[in-house]
Design an enzyme around this catalytic site. Structure first.
Site, short mmCIF file in Angstrom:
data_model
loop_
_atom_site.label_atom_id
_atom_site.label_comp_id
_atom_site.label_asym_id
_atom_site.label_seq_id
_atom_site.Cartn_x
_atom_site.Cartn_y
_atom_site.Cartn_z
N ASN A 199 0.95 -1.25 -0.08
CA ASN A 199 -0.10 -0.12 0.23
C ASN A 199 0.83 1.21 0.01
O ASN A 199 1.86 1.27 0.75
CB ASN A 199 -0.78 0.02 1.41
CG ASN A 199 -1.83 1.11 1.38
OD1 ASN A 199 -1.49 2.13 1.12
ND2 ASN A 199 -3.11 0.95 1.23
N GLU A 229 -2.39 -4.86 -3.10
CA GLU A 229 -2.80 -6.03 -4.29
C GLU A 229 -2.57 -5.06 -5.51
O GLU A 229 -2.18 -5.75 -6.54
CB GLU A 229 -4.13 -6.24 -3.96
CG GLU A 229 -4.46 -6.93 -2.95
CD GLU A 229 -5.03 -6.20 -1.68
OE1 GLU A 229 -5.45 -6.82 -0.64
OE2 GLU A 229 -4.52 -5.07 -1.49
N ASP A 242 -8.08 5.23 4.79
CA ASP A 242 -7.65 4.03 3.75
C ASP A 242 -8.89 3.27 3.46
O ASP A 242 -9.04 2.70 2.39
CB ASP A 242 -6.64 3.26 4.38
CG ASP A 242 -5.75 2.37 3.60
OD1 ASP A 242 -5.49 2.85 2.47
OD2 ASP A 242 -6.02 1.15 3.52
N CYS A 270 -9.89 -3.99 -4.13
CA CYS A 270 -8.94 -5.06 -4.56
C CYS A 270 -9.69 -6.45 -4.67
O CYS A 270 -9.23 -7.11 -5.79
CB CYS A 270 -7.85 -5.15 -3.25
SG CYS A 270 -6.86 -3.75 -3.23
N HIS A 302 -3.06 0.51 -3.54
CA HIS A 302 -3.31 -0.51 -2.64
C HIS A 302 -2.12 -1.62 -2.69
O HIS A 302 -1.69 -1.59 -3.69
CB HIS A 302 -4.59 -1.04 -2.53
CG HIS A 302 -5.82 0.10 -2.03
ND1 HIS A 302 -6.75 -0.52 -1.44
CD2 HIS A 302 -5.89 1.14 -2.34
CE1 HIS A 302 -7.61 0.32 -1.07
NE2 HIS A 302 -7.12 1.48 -1.66
N SER A 308 -7.16 -8.87 4.56
CA SER A 308 -8.60 -9.25 3.86
C SER A 308 -8.88 -8.22 2.71
O SER A 308 -8.71 -7.04 3.09
CB SER A 308 -9.62 -9.32 4.49
OG SER A 308 -11.11 -9.48 3.71
N CYS A 327 -9.93 -5.27 0.53
CA CYS A 327 -11.03 -4.35 0.28
C CYS A 327 -11.87 -4.65 -0.76
O CYS A 327 -11.52 -5.42 -1.93
CB CYS A 327 -10.54 -2.88 0.44
SG CYS A 327 -9.72 -2.50 -1.32
#
Length: 148
Positions: free
Chosen positions: A42, A55, A143, A83, A53, A78, A80
């Site tokens: 991130n 990912e 975020d 993503c 982010h 996990s 968001c």
């Protein structure tokens, strides 16, 4: 590579992000046979870009792939909804998650839509995010899109 070894790459990215003054979420994209295609973290704070982010950074760093179905997205947290959408858009076949205690994004939705989801409940990931959220609640809320 084992799932834990794959997660080690993402954890390393998260630690780099934290050291840079960012949000400690790391990710990595692997081929089915465990070859690292790309990793990232991130960088919303570092790049002043809300779209970077963990990912998405790993995905971009992996470069163009002809087929994503056999790839594994590894992330410390996990994913968001943003993503999770990336995973579905490109038909990534599996997601390996370090933890979902501090935040639960769209991984149940991913599983319902045919993505193999594994949550490791890794203590390193849990403690890193717990400490970050306690120390930086405003940045964390920004975020994840929570109004302050």
């Amino acid at each position: 590579m084992t799932p834990e070894e794959m997660l080690d790459v993402a954890v390393g990215e998260a630690r780099k992000g934290l050291a840079e003054g960012g949000i400690p979420i790391g990710a990595a994209l692997f081929s089915a046979d465990g070859v690292l295609l790309g990793s990232g973290r991130n960088r919303r704070v570092q790049n002043d870009d809300p779209s970077v982010h963990g990912e998405t950074d790993a995905f971009r760093n992996a470069g163009r792939q002809r087929d994503y179905r056999s790839t594994v997205m590894v992330t410390t947290l996990s994913p968001c909804w943003y993503c999770s959408g990336l995973v579905r858009q490109f038909n990534i076949g599996a997601v390996l998650i370090g933890e979902s205690r501090t935040f639960t994004g769209g991984h149940d939705w991913l599983a319902e839509n045919g993505v193999a989801v594994t949550v490791l409940d890794d203590e390193r990931c849990i403690s890193m995010m717990t400490e970050f959220i306690e120390a930086n609640p405003a940045l964390w809320n920004e975020d994840i899109g929570v109004a302050q």
